[in-house]
Design an enzyme around this catalytic site. Structure first.
Site, PDB file in Angstrom:
ATOM      1  N   TYR A   1       0.834  -1.218   0.000  1.00  0.00           N
ATOM      2  CA  TYR A   1       0.000   0.000   0.000  1.00  0.00           C
ATOM      3  C   TYR A   1       0.865   1.262   0.000  1.00  0.00           C
ATOM      4  CZ  TYR A   1      -4.036  -2.980   1.138  1.00  0.00           C
ATOM      5  OH  TYR A   1      -5.010  -3.940   1.120  1.00  0.00           O
TER       6      TYR A   1
ATOM      7  N   LYS B   1       3.328 -15.419   2.174  1.00  0.00           N
ATOM      8  CA  LYS B   1       3.227 -16.142   0.897  1.00  0.00           C
ATOM      9  C   LYS B   1       4.659 -16.437   0.503  1.00  0.00           C
ATOM     10  CE  LYS B   1       0.714 -17.614  -2.582  1.00  0.00           C
ATOM     11  NZ  LYS B   1      -0.178 -18.780  -2.464  1.00  0.00           N
TER      12      LYS B   1
ATOM     13  N   ASP C   1      -3.306 -18.118   1.639  1.00  0.00           N
ATOM     14  CA  ASP C   1      -4.443 -18.824   1.032  1.00  0.00           C
ATOM     15  C   ASP C   1      -4.991 -19.902   1.969  1.00  0.00           C
ATOM     16  OD1 ASP C   1      -1.857 -19.585   0.445  1.00  0.00           O
ATOM     17  OD2 ASP C   1      -2.316 -20.507  -1.480  1.00  0.00           O
TER      18      ASP C   1
ATOM     19  N   ASP D   1      -5.379  -6.695   6.021  1.00  0.00           N
ATOM     20  CA  ASP D   1      -6.576  -5.971   5.601  1.00  0.00           C
ATOM     21  C   ASP D   1      -7.656  -6.964   5.164  1.00  0.00           C
ATOM     22  OD1 ASP D   1      -8.264  -3.980   4.727  1.00  0.00           O
ATOM     23  OD2 ASP D   1      -7.082  -3.431   2.960  1.00  0.00           O
TER      24      ASP D   1
ATOM     25  N   ASP E   1     -11.060  -8.503   7.572  1.00  0.00           N
ATOM     26  CA  ASP E   1     -12.442  -8.306   7.124  1.00  0.00           C
ATOM     27  C   ASP E   1     -13.165  -9.644   7.010  1.00  0.00           C
ATOM     28  OD1 ASP E   1     -12.287  -5.553   6.996  1.00  0.00           O
ATOM     29  OD2 ASP E   1     -13.293  -5.462   5.042  1.00  0.00           O
TER      30      ASP E   1
END
Ligand code: NAD
Length: 354
Positions: A141, A188, A221, A245, A249
């Site tokens: 970001y 990852k 994942d 993030d 959620d």
């Protein structure tokens, strides 16, 4: 103790939920003999309307002189044009960056009484009590980005340094020491170099200082599945800016309503920014339908993390549990056709339990 708190009501339901959180703080002050002084300032859309900026310099000056910030929510249809040069969320990003609040803490708890508002079975939800620690000021970001040529391609860059990963991992390990002593670090590492650095740094810090903590590494994942299939197995979840993030959620559905969830954004010292996870909910603003629990529980996090007032923080959390146990419900958690109490009535009930 005496503490100064900047309050930022913002937009939509922001002022309604903030009023109840301030009432809770006032009750804590009188019961436990503390003095909290509130300094209200502008942020978001209402700040744009009054000053032309989503984060006026005056707001930053006020916050710099305080011990913590309590923020409600920003945004709304009036300012929702994504190409406008001045937008409400610039206030949020700006204030996090200004105070270098690099660790975002989001606890998620499943309430048995609200289980029917979640898509998961009761037996999967029972006992779910987890804490996200999300890196907040680095990663993709904030990394170098560009639209190339005539706009046919573009790139963003996931960039992390050892120091950035270490300081947020410290927050996660320390939080786990006060909880069930488990950290799940999300990455990852099978594909991304930045995530191999992430895993190596977390592993090294664990070996150096936190061998008392049970550390697991999960690929992002796999984690999305485990959050739904075995949410109870998580204690502290440590994740990068983007993965945190998305995962937090996803996990928010476990609580039954967005209105239930608090958060804290912390930097190197005790200063922090506390805010509910939800937005400004313009669809219900001004109707007394907003759930103030996320903001009230953010106050509990402020008492604990910025002021070191654990007993008082626990009293606020217990009061929310007691009001829920009494059957009181705001509109979002009442169920269709059921009666509900207003934002203010719920807030006053919490005050009454402290
Ligand atoms: P939202 O969180 O405001 O609302 C999503 C849904 O949840 C709505 O149906 C809303 O009524 C409900 N809801 C949210 N909080 C609630 C509460 N406390 N009690 C009861 N119901 C609640 O998200 P959105 O609708 O996508 O966004 C609305 C505005 O808020 C947008 O302008 C968005 O940019 C902004 N936003 C701000 C923040 C923030 O201030 N941190 C976060 C997300 C969105």
């Amino acid at each position: 103790m005496k503490a100064k708190i900047t309050t930022l009501p913002g937009d939509g339901i922001g002022p309604e939920v903030l009023e109840q959180a301030i009432a809770v703080l006032a009750r804590v002050a009188s019961k436990y003999h503390h003095e909290f002084v509130f300094h209200e300032a502008l942020i978001g859309g209402s700040a744009i309307d009054k000053t032309g900026s989503a984060l006026p310099a005056e707001t930053l000056r006020t916050a710099e002189q305080c011990d913590a910030i309590l923020l409600a929510a920003v945004g709304g249809p009036k300012w929702d044009n994504p190409t406008a040069p001045v937008r409400p969320e610039q206030g949020l990003l700006g204030i996090r960056r200004h105070f270098e609040l690099f660790a975002n803490l989001r606890p998620v708890k499943a309430y048995q009484a609200l289980a029917h508002f979640t898509p998961l079975r009761d037996d999967l939800l029972a006992g779910v009590d987890l804490l996200f620690v999300r890196e907040l000021t680095g990663g993709i970001y904030f990394g170098p980005r560009q639209e190339q040529g005539d706009g046919d391609s573009a790139y963003d860059t996931e960039l992390y340094s050892v120091d950035e990963v270490r300081r947020v991992a410290e927050v996660a390990f320390r939080a786990a020491q006060g909880r069930r002593k488990k950290v799940s670090s999300i990455d990852k590492a099978n594909v991304l170099a930045s995530m191999r650095l992430w895993r190596r740094t977390v592993t090294q810090l664990h070996a150096e200082k936190y061998v008392d903590i049970d550390l697991e590494h999960l690929l992002v994942d796999s984690c999305t599945m485990y959050l739904m299939t075995r949410p109870r197995s998580f204690d502290v979840i440590l994740a990068s800016n983007m993965f945190g993030d998305i995962l937090s959620d996803e996990a928010s559905v476990l609580a039954g309503s967005l209105g239930m969830l608090p958060s804290a954004s912390l930097g190197a010292g005790t200063f922090g920014l506390y805010e509910p996870v939800h937005g400004s909910a313009p669809d219900i603003a001004g109707q007394g339908k907003a759930n103030p629990i996320g903001t009230i529980l953010s106050v509990a996090m402020m008492l604990r993390h910025s002021f070191g007032l654990e007993k008082e923080a626990q009293a606020v959390e217990d009061a929310v549990d007691m009001v829920l146990a009494s059957g009181a419900r705001t509109a979002d958690i009442a169920g269709q056709g059921s009666s509900y109490v207003s934002t203010e009535e719920f807030g006053q009930a919490v005050v009454g339990q402290i």
